[in-house]
Scaffold this motif. Structure first.
Motif, mmCIF file in Angstrom:
data_model
loop_
_atom_site.group_PDB
_atom_site.id
_atom_site.type_symbol
_atom_site.label_atom_id
_atom_site.label_comp_id
_atom_site.label_asym_id
_atom_site.label_seq_id
_atom_site.Cartn_x
_atom_site.Cartn_y
_atom_site.Cartn_z
ATOM 1 N N LEU A 24 -1.761 0.151 -8.211
ATOM 2 C CA LEU A 24 -1.805 -1.297 -7.981
ATOM 3 C C LEU A 24 -0.617 -1.802 -7.160
ATOM 4 C CD1 LEU A 24 -2.983 -2.335 -11.542
ATOM 5 C CD2 LEU A 24 -4.358 -2.287 -9.458
ATOM 6 N N ASP A 25 0.407 -0.963 -7.008
ATOM 7 C CA ASP A 25 1.600 -1.359 -6.249
ATOM 8 C C ASP A 25 1.563 -0.896 -4.796
ATOM 9 O OD1 ASP A 25 3.111 -2.620 -8.459
ATOM 10 O OD2 ASP A 25 2.899 -0.618 -9.316
ATOM 11 N N LEU A 26 0.463 -0.260 -4.397
ATOM 12 C CA LEU A 26 0.347 0.186 -3.008
ATOM 13 C C LEU A 26 0.195 -1.005 -2.065
ATOM 14 C CD1 LEU A 26 -2.045 3.188 -3.588
ATOM 15 C CD2 LEU A 26 0.263 3.328 -2.618
ATOM 16 N N THR A 27 0.740 -0.865 -0.864
ATOM 17 C CA THR A 27 0.568 -1.870 0.182
ATOM 18 C C THR A 27 -0.005 -1.184 1.421
ATOM 19 O OG1 THR A 27 2.691 -1.559 1.287
ATOM 20 C CG2 THR A 27 2.678 -2.992 -0.661
ATOM 21 N N THR A 28 -0.353 -1.980 2.411
ATOM 22 C CA THR A 28 -0.897 -1.384 3.636
ATOM 23 C C THR A 28 0.116 -0.442 4.293
ATOM 24 O OG1 THR A 28 -0.250 -3.377 4.803
ATOM 25 C CG2 THR A 28 -2.550 -3.218 4.159
ATOM 26 N N ALA A 29 1.389 -0.652 4.031
ATOM 27 C CA ALA A 29 2.414 0.244 4.594
ATOM 28 C C ALA A 29 2.277 1.665 4.043
ATOM 29 C CB ALA A 29 3.811 -0.298 4.286
ATOM 30 N N ASP A 30 1.572 1.809 2.932
ATOM 31 C CA ASP A 30 1.414 3.126 2.303
ATOM 32 C C ASP A 30 0.111 3.827 2.707
ATOM 33 O OD1 ASP A 30 3.808 2.771 0.724
ATOM 34 O OD2 ASP A 30 2.646 1.388 -0.522
ATOM 35 N N ASN A 31 -0.687 3.202 3.562
ATOM 36 C CA ASN A 31 -2.002 3.772 3.886
ATOM 37 C C ASN A 31 -1.915 5.200 4.415
ATOM 38 O OD1 ASN A 31 -3.153 1.420 3.100
ATOM 39 N ND2 ASN A 31 -3.848 0.780 5.127
ATOM 40 N N GLN A 32 -0.979 5.429 5.316
ATOM 41 C CA GLN A 32 -0.857 6.768 5.905
ATOM 42 C C GLN A 32 -0.409 7.780 4.856
ATOM 43 O OE1 GLN A 32 1.730 6.902 9.302
ATOM 44 N NE2 GLN A 32 0.799 8.790 10.063
#
Ligand code: 5GP
Ligand code: ZN
Length: 115
Positions: A52-60
């Protein structure tokens, strides 16, 4: 790095683990209590508490975790038989370590649905 976090400490080498893969962003190591003949935890070095703490910056980063899982399954010889990638999120999901991680399970027939 979270100072009281088990997987941050494994990532820095402060706590030992049997490492199967590592690079700048990820580490993969044997689970201490394996639930299958192959049970590896794939963990971002960055301290992320839950899915739940993921952001779009973590997609890769998340995409790379799945690639590493497939590579490990191939290298360890259970990819073609089949395997499972699991992320437990929050208490009812079975999460007990509060640093995002993905279980790679293989080497036996895995029943469905999971418990
Ligand atoms: P969760 O239930 O949070 O999804 O999974 C946490 C996992 O971490 C469990 O499968 C557990 O066996 C594993 N684990 C807990 N402590 C340690 C440890 O000190 N070293 C390793 N390698 N795995 C651990
Ligand atoms: Zn951590």
């Amino acid at each position: 790095m979270a100072t009281d976090c088990l997987f941050c400490k494994i990532s820095t080498g402060e706590i030992p683990a049997t490492i199967r893969y590592e690079d700048e962003d990820l580490i993969a190591f044997e689970d201490i209590s394996p639930q299958a003949p192959h049970h590896i935890l794939i963990v971002p070095r960055k301290h992320i508490r839950t899915t739940l703490d993921l952001t779009t910056a973590d997609n890769q980063l998340i995409g790379r975790i799945y690639q590493v899982a497939g590579k490990l399954a191939n290298d360890l010889g259970f990819a073609q038989d089949g395997f499972r990638i699991v992320n437990n999120c929050n208490e009812a999901g079975g999460q007990v370590v509060w640093h995002l991680h993905f279980h790679l399970l293989g080497g036996r027939d895995l029943s469905w649905p999971p418990g």
